[in-house]
Write an enzyme that holds these catalytic residues in place. Structure first.
Site, PDB file in Angstrom:
ATOM      1  N   TYR A  40      63.919  -8.193  -9.001  1.00 49.29           N
ATOM      2  CA  TYR A  40      64.940  -7.216  -8.598  1.00 49.29           C
ATOM      3  C   TYR A  40      66.242  -7.903  -8.167  1.00 49.29           C
ATOM      4  O   TYR A  40      67.011  -7.341  -7.414  1.00 49.29           O
ATOM      5  CB  TYR A  40      64.430  -6.340  -7.450  1.00 49.29           C
ATOM      6  CG  TYR A  40      63.309  -5.392  -7.831  1.00 49.29           C
ATOM      7  CD1 TYR A  40      63.538  -4.326  -8.700  1.00 49.29           C
ATOM      8  CD2 TYR A  40      62.036  -5.549  -7.312  1.00 49.29           C
ATOM      9  CE1 TYR A  40      62.514  -3.455  -9.039  1.00 49.29           C
ATOM     10  CE2 TYR A  40      61.004  -4.675  -7.641  1.00 49.29           C
ATOM     11  CZ  TYR A  40      61.255  -3.626  -8.514  1.00 49.29           C
ATOM     12  OH  TYR A  40      60.233  -2.760  -8.842  1.00 49.29           O
ATOM     13  N   TYR A  75      63.234   3.662  -8.534  1.00 48.97           N
ATOM     14  CA  TYR A  75      63.193   3.594  -7.065  1.00 48.97           C
ATOM     15  C   TYR A  75      63.966   2.389  -6.568  1.00 48.97           C
ATOM     16  O   TYR A  75      64.335   2.309  -5.393  1.00 48.97           O
ATOM     17  CB  TYR A  75      61.735   3.589  -6.577  1.00 48.97           C
ATOM     18  CG  TYR A  75      61.101   2.246  -6.269  1.00 48.97           C
ATOM     19  CD1 TYR A  75      60.487   1.504  -7.267  1.00 48.97           C
ATOM     20  CD2 TYR A  75      61.093   1.731  -4.975  1.00 48.97           C
ATOM     21  CE1 TYR A  75      59.880   0.283  -6.983  1.00 48.97           C
ATOM     22  CE2 TYR A  75      60.485   0.513  -4.682  1.00 48.97           C
ATOM     23  CZ  TYR A  75      59.891  -0.214  -5.689  1.00 48.97           C
ATOM     24  OH  TYR A  75      59.293  -1.416  -5.406  1.00 48.97           O
ATOM     25  N   ARG A  76      64.266   1.473  -7.493  1.00 47.60           N
ATOM     26  CA  ARG A  76      64.808   0.190  -7.076  1.00 47.60           C
ATOM     27  C   ARG A  76      65.211  -0.545  -8.343  1.00 47.60           C
ATOM     28  O   ARG A  76      64.578  -0.397  -9.377  1.00 47.60           O
ATOM     29  CB  ARG A  76      63.684  -0.537  -6.374  1.00 47.60           C
ATOM     30  CG  ARG A  76      63.910  -1.920  -5.905  1.00 47.60           C
ATOM     31  CD  ARG A  76      62.636  -2.367  -5.199  1.00 47.60           C
ATOM     32  NE  ARG A  76      62.789  -3.691  -4.664  1.00 47.60           N
ATOM     33  CZ  ARG A  76      61.791  -4.391  -4.117  1.00 47.60           C
ATOM     34  NH1 ARG A  76      60.593  -3.864  -4.040  1.00 47.60           N
ATOM     35  NH2 ARG A  76      61.997  -5.586  -3.637  1.00 47.60           N
TER      36      ARG A  76
HETATM   37  C1  FAD Z   1      55.079 -11.098  -9.231  1.00 49.46           C
HETATM   38  C2  FAD Z   1      55.851 -10.220  -8.279  1.00 49.46           C
HETATM   39  C3  FAD Z   1      55.217  -9.157  -7.645  1.00 49.46           C
HETATM   40  C4  FAD Z   1      55.924  -8.333  -6.762  1.00 49.46           C
HETATM   41  N1  FAD Z   1      55.276  -7.336  -6.112  1.00 49.46           N
HETATM   42  C5  FAD Z   1      55.940  -6.574  -5.220  1.00 49.46           C
HETATM   43  C6  FAD Z   1      55.271  -5.572  -4.466  1.00 49.46           C
HETATM   44  O1  FAD Z   1      54.051  -5.401  -4.572  1.00 49.46           O
HETATM   45  N2  FAD Z   1      55.992  -4.801  -3.611  1.00 49.46           N
HETATM   46  C7  FAD Z   1      57.315  -5.009  -3.434  1.00 49.46           C
HETATM   47  O2  FAD Z   1      57.933  -4.335  -2.621  1.00 49.46           O
HETATM   48  N3  FAD Z   1      57.976  -5.965  -4.119  1.00 49.46           N
HETATM   49  C8  FAD Z   1      57.328  -6.754  -4.990  1.00 49.46           C
HETATM   50  N4  FAD Z   1      58.014  -7.741  -5.654  1.00 49.46           N
HETATM   51  C9  FAD Z   1      59.480  -7.862  -5.484  1.00 49.46           C
HETATM   52  C10 FAD Z   1      59.913  -8.834  -4.379  1.00 49.46           C
HETATM   53  O3  FAD Z   1      59.408 -10.113  -4.627  1.00 49.46           O
HETATM   54  C11 FAD Z   1      59.507  -8.409  -2.977  1.00 49.46           C
HETATM   55  O4  FAD Z   1      59.923  -7.092  -2.734  1.00 49.46           O
HETATM   56  C12 FAD Z   1      60.128  -9.304  -1.899  1.00 49.46           C
HETATM   57  O5  FAD Z   1      59.555  -9.013  -0.648  1.00 49.46           O
HETATM   58  C13 FAD Z   1      61.646  -9.144  -1.793  1.00 49.46           C
HETATM   59  O6  FAD Z   1      62.178 -10.333  -1.334  1.00 49.46           O
HETATM   60  P1  FAD Z   1      62.494 -10.629   0.209  1.00 49.46           P
HETATM   61  O7  FAD Z   1      61.462  -9.983   1.040  1.00 49.46           O
HETATM   62  O8  FAD Z   1      62.670 -12.094   0.297  1.00 49.46           O
HETATM   63  O9  FAD Z   1      63.864  -9.864   0.440  1.00 49.46           O
HETATM   64  P2  FAD Z   1      65.324 -10.458   0.288  1.00 49.46           P
HETATM   65  O10 FAD Z   1      65.477 -11.060  -1.046  1.00 49.46           O
HETATM   66  O11 FAD Z   1      65.655 -11.278   1.459  1.00 49.46           O
HETATM   67  O12 FAD Z   1      66.143  -9.105   0.413  1.00 49.46           O
HETATM   68  C14 FAD Z   1      66.243  -8.158  -0.613  1.00 49.46           C
HETATM   69  C15 FAD Z   1      67.620  -7.543  -0.579  1.00 49.46           C
HETATM   70  O13 FAD Z   1      67.785  -6.753   0.597  1.00 49.46           O
HETATM   71  C16 FAD Z   1      69.061  -6.933   1.170  1.00 49.46           C
HETATM   72  N5  FAD Z   1      68.920  -7.578   2.470  1.00 49.46           N
HETATM   73  C17 FAD Z   1      67.996  -8.521   2.779  1.00 49.46           C
HETATM   74  N6  FAD Z   1      68.110  -8.874   4.049  1.00 49.46           N
HETATM   75  C18 FAD Z   1      69.114  -8.169   4.573  1.00 49.46           C
HETATM   76  C19 FAD Z   1      69.664  -8.101   5.869  1.00 49.46           C
HETATM   77  N7  FAD Z   1      69.160  -8.833   6.867  1.00 49.46           N
HETATM   78  N8  FAD Z   1      70.692  -7.253   6.083  1.00 49.46           N
HETATM   79  C20 FAD Z   1      71.147  -6.481   5.063  1.00 49.46           C
HETATM   80  N9  FAD Z   1      70.663  -6.503   3.822  1.00 49.46           N
HETATM   81  C21 FAD Z   1      69.646  -7.334   3.570  1.00 49.46           C
HETATM   82  C22 FAD Z   1      69.830  -7.829   0.230  1.00 49.46           C
HETATM   83  O14 FAD Z   1      70.595  -7.021  -0.621  1.00 49.46           O
HETATM   84  C23 FAD Z   1      68.747  -8.557  -0.520  1.00 49.46           C
HETATM   85  O15 FAD Z   1      69.149  -8.947  -1.806  1.00 49.46           O
HETATM   86  C24 FAD Z   1      57.312  -8.579  -6.533  1.00 49.46           C
HETATM   87  C25 FAD Z   1      57.921  -9.655  -7.178  1.00 49.46           C
HETATM   88  C26 FAD Z   1      57.203 -10.473  -8.027  1.00 49.46           C
HETATM   89  C27 FAD Z   1      57.914 -11.631  -8.650  1.00 49.46           C
END
Ligand code: FAD
Lengths: 114, 538
Positions: free
Chosen positions: B92, B483-484
């Site tokens: 994403y 949704y995203r």
């Molecule tokens: C194989 C695979 C499986 C996955 N399965 C899932 C799943 O089951 N469920 C799911 O939800 N996702 C899934 N994902 C997607 C993703 O990897 C996860 O959602 C992950 O938790 C998002 O990255 P993060 O938590 O590091 O968020 P970040 O990358 O840190 O944040 C995401 C976005 O939120 C905003 N943001 C972050 N922090 C802040 C802040 N402090 N203030 C304001 N804005 C902010 C930014 O725009 C940022 O780009 C998957 C991905 C892969 C590769």
């Protein structure tokens, strides 16, 4: 897949015993901790470890599928993979793993073994 | 350094970077191509193309005060910034900004677990705390709470929730944004704000009662760009005494209707956790019978599909249920489910499953996927890593993930409509008779399709982007919205939410102009651009 070919080349030409003879025990311990935290979730043993499964598929037993059993990964090689990623493994930012921490992981992988 | 933010002079950018350095220290200002390159989206579907969104620099503050100081400097020089928490949003958008040239604010170093309460069942965390970290914190202290994790454990409760991420345990906990309670936010001008009970000095119910009084503004900070979240509360599930599982199968295509209706009823009453739907017949896609039936890529008639299922002697649909609670209760829940389903769904059959007290033995948790027990892993990367199924692996992937109603009729209609959409593009259909929904959300399905990207072959990625854009359009024409989505598609997706001549977007634009007049925070995120950049909307 230029990147993959390049990597294959790296692997093939890497000296078998590139690691320093006796890494400091503290560095090895740090390396193990960092490896367990950052790498083992994908490169650990048993089912549910996509890095291990991928390396099994990639080398078909020519190299250990388990990263912790590899002896050919020195600091430069590790830095290359950690900072460039490979295939589905993404690279890591410096806020996640610093260069010094990469050196510790390398020391762990170069730990003395029977 | 090869990029500077659009509309900012090199001198101003240099001055801003110098000021940022005084705030966070030289070690935590990243400007070299190598270091900034680590903030590119490793899974970008536009790698090395002009469409790829790339940052100009990155900063890694260690405290709220540093974030506030950064915002004041960014406002002074009008530097676009883009906050990330753990930056693992792969599929994403990764850690890359929506606007090329933005400076990433990497909150990974702010990694304190502020509180975990296993009597009142909540946690308060900083953005850099990963699911792995929070889980370890709880285990080390023997606290009796579960967290709800998404597939990848290296993401963060904060970052995940702020992109409306989802997990796999019980009801309300799976929707991570709706399970959050209370935020601390740094606004564009550096003001520090707390929401809900956090706004009341001395309150100790910040992570328990979400509203305080007045307008609830928390939603403005998720999938949007009104502030930088520096703390967030989450409700947690008490560790259940026991778990058990069981599965229901139904033979015919149309049986999915009563099956989903029934599972909805028990799930929405709180009798089971996340249901997991699949089609046992999916494994028969390599069979000659299926090849014949599917010749030319057609979607066979429902009658032909039923006949195929009967010939293979397998049911069309399977749903696995997870029960969490007291030992007697989980067993009784499964017994009740069997009794009720047998009476209500013609042809329903049952697979009695395992029972275990919690915590489950690791091998058992692994068998059913640790995410169902709130255990973070990275096992989900098997989805796209090299394997027998996928011998070349991938350079990442893109998720197509529209929301559809929780009904059999909707699912069967979705299968046919989207299958046809692929065929109309001359693409092999990735949605078809075997497609089943994901059930992360409590009150709706999301159907996820994973498209592999390829760094070395730009033509593959270009074609993928075209296909993806068309899927968004066709889905929206039928009332199914994403949704995203990642930065490359956020304008297109936001534009599908167009009721009342885009009233929702126009309202957000008014708010944005007032709350962030220089438009410096996460410009373009989910289609919301500041005034001076609105023309460039894709
Ligand atoms: C194989 C695979 C499986 C996955 N399965 C899932 C799943 O089951 N469920 C799911 O939800 N996702 C899934 N994902 C997607 C993703 O990897 C996860 O959602 C992950 O938790 C998002 O990255 P993060 O938590 O590091 O968020 P970040 O990358 O840190 O944040 C995401 C976005 O939120 C905003 N943001 C972050 N922090 C802040 C802040 N402090 N203030 C304001 N804005 C902010 C930014 O725009 C940022 O780009 C998957 C991905 C892969 C590769």
């Amino acid at each position: 897949m230029k990147r993959l070919i390049l990597i294959a080349g790296l692997v093939a030409t890497a000296p078998a015993q590139a690691a320093p003879a006796k890494p400091a025990p503290q560095l090895v311990a740090d390396g193990l901790r960092l490896y367990t935290y950052h790498c083992a979730p994908c490169h650990g043993e048993g089912p549910g470890h996509p890095g291990t499964a991928a390396l099994q598929r990639k080398y078909d037993g020519q190299m250990p599928a388990l990263l912790a059993d590899r002896r050919d990964l020195d600091g430069d090689m590790l830095r290359y993979f950690i900072r460039n990623g490979v295939n589905a493994m993404p690279y890591f930012r410096k806020t996640e793993i610093s260069d010094a921490q990469i050196a510790a992981i390398a020391a762990y992988l170069a730990r003395p073994r029977k | 350094m090869s990029l500077i933010p659009q509309g900012v002079s090199p001198a101003d950018f240099a001055a801003a970077l110098a000021s940022f350095t005084t705030v966070v220290g030289a070690d935590w200002v990243f400007t070299s191509d190598d270091d900034v390159g680590l903030y590119r989206d490793a899974y970008s579907p536009a790698w090395d193309e002009p469409q790829e969104r790339r940052p100009s620099a990155a900063l890694a503050p260690a405290s709220v005060e540093e974030v506030q100081a950064i915002m004041r400097i960014a406002n002074q020089y009008r530097i676009p910034v883009y906050p990330i928490s753990t930056g693992k949003n792969l599929g994403y958008g990764g850690s890359a900004p929506t606007l090329t040239g933005a400076v990433v604010i990497d909150l990974k170093r702010m990694n304190r677990v502020i509180a975990v309460d296993d009597k009142r069942h909540f946690a308060i965390v900083e953005p850099g705390v990963s699911y792995f970290d929070l889980y370890a914190h709880i285990q080390e202290r023997g606290l009796k709470v579960w967290i709800d994790v998404p597939g990848p454990g290296w993401g963060s409760p904060v970052g995940n929730a702020l992109d409306h991420g989802l997990g796999d345990t019980w009801g309300i906990y799976r929707n991570h944004f709706s399970a959050h309670c209370g935020m601390e936010v740094v606004l564009a001008d550096g003001t520090l704000m707390r929401t809900g009970m956090g706004a009341l000095p001395g309150s100790d119910t910040w992570a328990e009662y979400p509203y305080g009084v007045g307008a609830s503004v928390d939603g403005l900070f998720a999938q949007s760009n009104f502030g930088i979240v520096t703390k967030m509360g989450f409700w947690l599930m008490p560790q259940p005494e026991a778990w058990c599982t069981g599965a229901i199968t139904v033979p015919k295509r149309a049986d999915i209707g009563p099956l989903i209706d029934f599972v909805n009823e028990i799930e929405h009453q709180g009798h089971c956790g996340e249901p997991f739907y699949s089609s046992p017949l999916a494994a028969e896609q390599g069979s000659p019978e299926w090849q014949a039936l599917n010749a030319g890529g057609v979607f066979p008639s429902e009658e032909a599909l039923d006949a195929f299922g009967a010939a293979k002697g397998k049911p069309w649909w399977h749903v696995r249920l997870h029960f969490y609670g007291p030992a007697e209760v989980v067993r009784a829940q499964w017994a009740a489910v069997k009794r009720m389903a047998a009476a209500r769904i013609p042809g329903a059959a049952f697979e009695d499953g395992e029972f275990s007290p919690t915590p489950l033995p690791p091998a058992l948790a692994q068998k059913y996927d640790p995410v169902h027990f709130g255990i973070p892993t990275l096992g989900t990367f098997a989805l796209t890593a090299r394997s027998d199924r996928n011998p070349n692996g991938s350079d990442g992937h893109l998720f197509f993930s529209p929301v559809i109603p929780k009904s059999g009729a909707a699912l069967l209609r979705f299968q046919r409509v989207m299958h046809q959409a692929f065929r109309d593009m001359g693409e092999p259909p990735r949605i078809g008779p075997f497609t089943t929904p994901n059930t992360w959300m409590f009150h709706s399905f999301v159907v996820v399709v994973v498209f592999l990207v390829n760094r070395a072959d730009k033509a593959v990625n270009q074609r993928l982007r075209k296909v993806f854009a068309q899927l968004i359009t066709v889905a929206a024409q039928h009332g199914w919205g994403e949704y995203r989505t990642g930065p490359l598609f956020q304008d297109a997706v936001a534009a599908t939410y167009s009721f009342g001549d885009h009233a929702l977007m126009r309202f957000q634009e008014k708010l944005k102009d007032a709350a962030d007049p220089n438009g410096i925070i996460a410009a373009g995120r989910y289609g919301l651009w500041p005034k001076h950049l609105r023309e460039q909307r894709a």
